[in-house]
Scaffold this motif. Structure first.
Motif, mmCIF file in Angstrom:
data_model
loop_
_atom_site.group_PDB
_atom_site.id
_atom_site.type_symbol
_atom_site.label_atom_id
_atom_site.label_comp_id
_atom_site.label_asym_id
_atom_site.label_seq_id
_atom_site.Cartn_x
_atom_site.Cartn_y
_atom_site.Cartn_z
ATOM 1 N N TRP A 51 0.858 -1.232 -0.026
ATOM 2 C CA TRP A 51 -0.001 -0.038 0.071
ATOM 3 C C TRP A 51 0.809 1.296 0.086
ATOM 4 C CZ3 TRP A 51 -5.279 0.518 0.093
ATOM 5 C CH2 TRP A 51 -6.049 -0.861 -0.051
ATOM 6 N N LYS A 52 0.301 2.171 -0.811
ATOM 7 C CA LYS A 52 0.921 3.618 -0.792
ATOM 8 C C LYS A 52 2.725 3.468 -1.113
ATOM 9 C CE LYS A 52 0.005 7.896 1.266
ATOM 10 N NZ LYS A 52 -0.330 8.587 2.658
ATOM 11 N N GLU A 59 -1.497 -6.537 -2.672
ATOM 12 C CA GLU A 59 -2.410 -5.298 -2.406
ATOM 13 C C GLU A 59 -1.565 -3.998 -2.730
ATOM 14 O OE1 GLU A 59 -4.281 -5.855 1.485
ATOM 15 O OE2 GLU A 59 -4.999 -7.631 1.119
ATOM 16 N N GLY A 108 -2.806 -0.884 -3.493
ATOM 17 C CA GLY A 108 -3.679 0.313 -3.158
ATOM 18 C C GLY A 108 -2.925 1.412 -2.935
ATOM 19 N N GLY A 109 -3.342 2.565 -3.472
ATOM 20 C CA GLY A 109 -2.821 3.810 -3.165
ATOM 21 C C GLY A 109 -1.559 4.109 -3.499
ATOM 22 N N LEU A 141 -4.795 -6.079 -6.167
ATOM 23 C CA LEU A 141 -5.909 -4.917 -5.489
ATOM 24 C C LEU A 141 -5.365 -3.467 -5.936
ATOM 25 C CD1 LEU A 141 -7.377 -4.798 -1.971
ATOM 26 C CD2 LEU A 141 -6.781 -2.924 -2.983
ATOM 27 N N TRP A 186 -7.038 -0.361 -5.610
ATOM 28 C CA TRP A 186 -7.854 0.726 -5.452
ATOM 29 C C TRP A 186 -7.141 2.023 -5.034
ATOM 30 C CZ3 TRP A 186 -9.078 3.242 -0.441
ATOM 31 C CH2 TRP A 186 -10.525 3.943 -0.654
ATOM 32 N N GLN A 187 -7.570 3.166 -5.750
ATOM 33 C CA GLN A 187 -7.038 4.457 -5.756
ATOM 34 C C GLN A 187 -5.377 4.457 -6.048
ATOM 35 O OE1 GLN A 187 -8.001 6.440 -2.021
ATOM 36 N NE2 GLN A 187 -9.863 6.857 -3.014
ATOM 37 N N PRO A 210 -4.527 4.601 3.578
ATOM 38 C CA PRO A 210 -5.421 4.181 2.512
ATOM 39 C C PRO A 210 -6.024 2.854 2.678
ATOM 40 C CG PRO A 210 -3.219 3.968 1.846
ATOM 41 C CD PRO A 210 -3.138 4.658 3.534
ATOM 42 N N GLU A 211 -5.490 1.839 3.521
ATOM 43 C CA GLU A 211 -6.143 0.612 3.983
ATOM 44 C C GLU A 211 -7.359 0.801 4.619
ATOM 45 O OE1 GLU A 211 -2.355 -1.416 5.160
ATOM 46 O OE2 GLU A 211 -3.698 -3.020 4.748
ATOM 47 N N ALA A 247 -9.259 3.384 4.737
ATOM 48 C CA ALA A 247 -10.195 3.938 3.637
ATOM 49 C C ALA A 247 -10.895 3.046 2.763
ATOM 50 C CB ALA A 247 -9.399 4.909 2.896
ATOM 51 N N TYR A 248 -9.982 1.849 2.344
ATOM 52 C CA TYR A 248 -10.745 0.814 1.396
ATOM 53 C C TYR A 248 -11.498 -0.015 2.467
ATOM 54 C CZ TYR A 248 -10.367 -3.360 -0.900
ATOM 55 O OH TYR A 248 -10.831 -4.746 -1.747
#
Lengths: 198, 130
Positions: free
Chosen positions: A127-128, A145, A147-148, A165, A167-168, B50-51, B53-54
């Motif tokens: 993430w991120k 994952e 995401g971001g 994953l 997302w965003q 962000p996790e 928020a997800y």
């Protein structure tokens, strides 16, 4: 006697790392510009450790914690980092080719300008993360994952992205396959107009 | 002297999170469930996660997950930078989700995000824990 001598000579020849560097890494939890090739650094806590410029190729990093560590300019080529935690570490301009990092934690990591060709990053938490200018030839991200995260100026079309994953996640100035583009849109990623889907 | 004593007591009380049974959000959740035997899902978050928020905007609102959660769970959220955290509920990553029964017993802890289907599987498993 001859056998013993042969074993000692072979041992010296085969251990790639510098024993003093390994001792320093284990005791001080950091080592800058060190030779740690093939070294065993598994299942230890190196949080905040500075390893920049070190050679950790083929090192065993399984299950270790490198939170907020500095790996800029390092080589982790072929290193085994399965299940390792790199939370908020910096791995910029690093050689990460063929790194085994299944199930690792790369949350908030900076991979800017690094080479992740053929790296195994399956089932990982990414993430991120920032992949700006990273080389991602045949990088395996399956089931991870991401995401971001940010992908800027990358060629992703040979990377394996199945079931990731996204997302965003932001894709900008990136080359992707049509399947990857469709997946990214389905996952509610931000795909900029300058992305090539071919 | 007395004023100094009261000030010290107030300072200690401000820092002390207290037990889960004394946590206002938990008490409210238990009150809200009335006679129903729901499980409290206490989620630790931060603003820049962000996790989290997800989980909140996608997973909790997945059709199947939402239906199941409404039936069996009550969610309370604590921003770890802004809220008092109850004693015995330390965290090693964000988001952390604690599952607590009505009496204040911790049943399970989940760290990190999950996709809707595996998360639903976890919810079913946790509900089955005696």
């Amino acid at each position: 006697m001859r056998g013993l001598l042969l074993a000692i000579v072979l041992g010296i020849t085969l251990s790639a790392y510098d024993a003093i560097h390994l001792k320093k890494a284990l005791e001080e939890k950091e080592c800058i510009g060190c030779d740690l090739r093939d070294a065993n650094l598994s299942r230890r806590d190196f949080s905040g450790g500075d390893f920049h410029g070190s050679d950790l190729s083929k090192a065993d990093l399984r299950g270790s914690i490198f939170e907020m560590g500095d790996f800029n300019g390092c080589s982790l080529r072929g290193a085994n980092a399965e299940g390792a935690v790199f939370w908020k570490a910096t791995l910029e301009r690093a050689d990460l080719r063929g790194m085994h990092a299944k199930g690792a934690n790369f949350k908030g990591v900076h991979f800017n300008g690094s080479d992740l060709s053929r790296a195994d990053i399956r089932d990982a938490k990414v993430w991120k993360a920032d992949f700006t200018d990273a080389i991602l030839r045949k990088t395996d991200f399956r089931n991870s994952e991401i995401g971001g995260s940010k992908f800027i100026r990358n060629d992703l079309h040979t990377a394996k992205m199945k079931n990731t994953l996204l997302w965003q996640t932001r894709f900008s100035d990136v080359v992707m396959s049509k399947t990857q583009c469709a997946h990214a849109k389905k996952e509610e990623a931000t795909v900029d107009a300058n992305v090539t889907c071919r | 002297m007395l004023r100094v004593f009261f000030l010290s007591c107030a300072a200690v009380l401000t820092l002390w999170g207290g037990t889960i049974q004394n946590d206002e959000q938990f008490k409210q959740a238990v009150f809200q469930m009335g006679k129903e035997n729901k499980i409290v899902l206490m989620m630790y978050t931060t603003d820049d996660c962000p996790e989290c928020a997800y989980m909140k905007s996608k997973v909790f609102h997945d059709k199947e997950v939402e239906l199941y959660m409404n039936r069996h769970f009550i969610v309370i959220e604590k921003n770890v930078h802004k809220s008092k955290l109850p004693d015995g509920y330390d965290f090693f990553g964000i988001p952390t989700m604690f599952f607590i029964d009505k009496a204040g017993n911790k049943k399970e802890t989940i760290i990190g995000s999950k996709r809707p289907q595996p998360f639903l599987g976890e919810l079913r498993r946790i509900r089955g824990i005696k």
